[in-house]
Design an enzyme around this catalytic site. Structure first.
Site, PDB file in Angstrom:
ATOM      1  N   CYS A  81      -8.145   2.005   6.966  1.00 47.88           N
ATOM      2  CA  CYS A  81      -7.299   2.925   5.410  1.00 47.88           C
ATOM      3  C   CYS A  81      -8.436   1.794   4.780  1.00 47.88           C
ATOM      4  O   CYS A  81      -8.383   0.451   4.109  1.00 47.88           O
ATOM      5  CB  CYS A  81      -6.295   2.474   5.885  1.00 47.88           C
ATOM      6  SG  CYS A  81      -4.900   1.007   5.386  1.00 47.88           S
TER       7      CYS A  81
ATOM      8  N   SER B 139       0.901  -9.551  10.929  1.00 47.15           N
ATOM      9  CA  SER B 139       0.604  -8.368   9.920  1.00 47.15           C
ATOM     10  C   SER B 139      -1.228  -8.432  10.602  1.00 47.15           C
ATOM     11  O   SER B 139      -1.896  -9.575   9.645  1.00 47.15           O
ATOM     12  CB  SER B 139       0.540  -8.401   8.819  1.00 47.15           C
ATOM     13  OG  SER B 139      -0.246  -7.900   8.128  1.00 47.15           O
TER      14      SER B 139
ATOM     15  N   CYS C  69       0.707  -1.097   0.019  1.00 47.98           N
ATOM     16  CA  CYS C  69       0.061  -0.193   0.013  1.00 47.98           C
ATOM     17  C   CYS C  69       1.340   1.255   0.090  1.00 47.98           C
ATOM     18  O   CYS C  69       2.110   1.247   0.163  1.00 47.98           O
ATOM     19  CB  CYS C  69      -0.689  -0.001   1.434  1.00 47.98           C
ATOM     20  SG  CYS C  69       0.095   0.057   2.602  1.00 47.98           S
TER      21      CYS C  69
ATOM     22  N   GLU D  69       0.230  -0.918  16.174  1.00 39.35           N
ATOM     23  CA  GLU D  69      -0.746   0.309  15.778  1.00 39.35           C
ATOM     24  C   GLU D  69      -1.112   0.944  16.913  1.00 39.35           C
ATOM     25  O   GLU D  69      -1.236   2.094  17.287  1.00 39.35           O
ATOM     26  CB  GLU D  69      -0.705   0.812  14.767  1.00 39.35           C
ATOM     27  CG  GLU D  69      -1.852   1.344  14.384  1.00 39.35           C
ATOM     28  CD  GLU D  69      -3.495   1.692  13.368  1.00 39.35           C
ATOM     29  OE1 GLU D  69      -2.540   0.203  12.396  1.00 39.35           O
ATOM     30  OE2 GLU D  69      -4.176   1.602  13.841  1.00 39.35           O
TER      31      GLU D  69
END
Ligand code: SF4
Length: 320
Positions: free
Chosen positions: A207, A235, A24, A138
């Site tokens: 996102c 991930s 991305c 995150e």
């Protein structure tokens, strides 16, 4: 794309290749930041945490002179340090500045946007309910944008039922960027039922890359007996792709490298789906297709469900 790519004598296999897949704009930017920093500052350049969750990417950057560490105290004085695409708590750049380290922020701008929303909601006097996976970098980074006690993590609808806020408490919700679109919608719906006054982002925080990759899998998976997702076990967006494929009725497996794939996985499979999480490079897709071709004669169809043109600006230090 229709590309038969192997020899005769093997059973045929239809391969549905999802698009969009793989890198991305946030991952492209993070890798560019490490590579440009190596050019600007010279090796070694330190990177706090895996720049993106992919061993192949991390190993290629190590070979170019990047040194990966988990905490700032592993970075020697006078070195340059890069923060990973997942973002960091505010205390990390503050500590780097105190030590006089040159630091560069590879936090994806879409994660930074959530950080700013968290600050704004706290300033507005709202307690934040943050939807995310406990322990993911995150999530640690976003929780660390606001003072302790002003943000509460929930992972599931069951967690929402346990929240102990007053019915009319001023609340806002925000989300991790790489969640399951469908699961998150359920958690948000549960929050809105319990706390009708809760405010949230105009557009959800998941996102574009995460939602596009999930939509592409939803399109191909119902026709597949097996879907392979190239990605790392840490991930988040890759793990969500496995879940999405399974919910569409296909078997799904996460793979990191082509060599892991065993011929027996393809027994009884006429249609195979293939995608990759946002931190997996296209080289790995090629490697996996080659590996599958060792067992079967592949006829490949790329199924395009969205075009992506997103590009993010680099930090000022690297463009001046
Ligand atoms: Fe940014 Fe989304 Fe890519 Fe994460 S997956 S780096 S939030 S674009």
């Amino acid at each position: 794309m229709n590309a038969p790519c192997q020899t005769a004598g093997k059973a045929p296999l239809k391969l549905l290749l999802a698009a969009p897949r793989g890198f991305c704009a946030g991952v492209d930017r993070a890798i560019d930041i490490v590579e440009l920093s190596l050019q600007r500052y010279g090796a070694p350049v330190y990177v706090r945490h895996e720049i993106v969750h992919n061993r192949f990417v991390v190993d290629s950057l190590k070979a170019k002179g990047a040194i990966f560490v988990e905490e700032l105290d592993e970075v020697p004085d006078g070195a340059a340090v890069i923060f990973s695409a997942h973002g960091v708590p505010k205390s990390v750049p503050a500590a780097a500045t105190t030590r006089g380290l040159e630091w560069l922020d590879a936090t994806c701008p879409l994660v930074s946007k959530v950080h700013r929303q968290a600050e704004r909601q706290t300033e507005a006097g709202r307690h934040i309910v943050f939807i995310g996976h406990r322990g993911h970098p995150e999530v640690i980074g976003t929780l660390g944008q606001v003072p302790e006690g002003t943000i509460t993590l929930v992972e599931t609808v069951a967690d929402v039922a346990k929240l102990a806020f007053l019915d009319d408490a001023p609340l806002a919700f925000l989300t991790q960027t790489t969640l399951s679109v469908d699961d998150t919608a359920e958690v948000v719906a549960a929050l809105r039922v319990r706390f009708p006054q809760i405010v949230g982002p105009k557009a959800e925080d998941i996102c574009y890359a995460t939602s596009n990759r999930q939509s592409a899998v939803k399109t191909i998976a119902p026709s597949c007996q097996l879907v392979l997702v190239i990605g790392a076990p840490n991930s988040s967006n890759s793990l969500r792709l496995v879940e999405v494929a399974e919910r569409c009725g296909a078997q799904a497996r996460l793979v990191q490298r082509g060599a892991e794939i065993e011929g027996a996985w393809l027994d009884g499979v006429d249609v195979l789906g293939l995608t990759a999480g946002a931190s997996a490079p296209e080289e790995l897709i090629r490697e996996v297709i080659e590996r599958i071709g060792e067992f079967r004669t592949v006829e490949m169809d790329q199924v395009v469900t969205a075009e992506e043109k997103m590009v993010f600006k680099l930090p000022r230090q690297l463009v001046d």
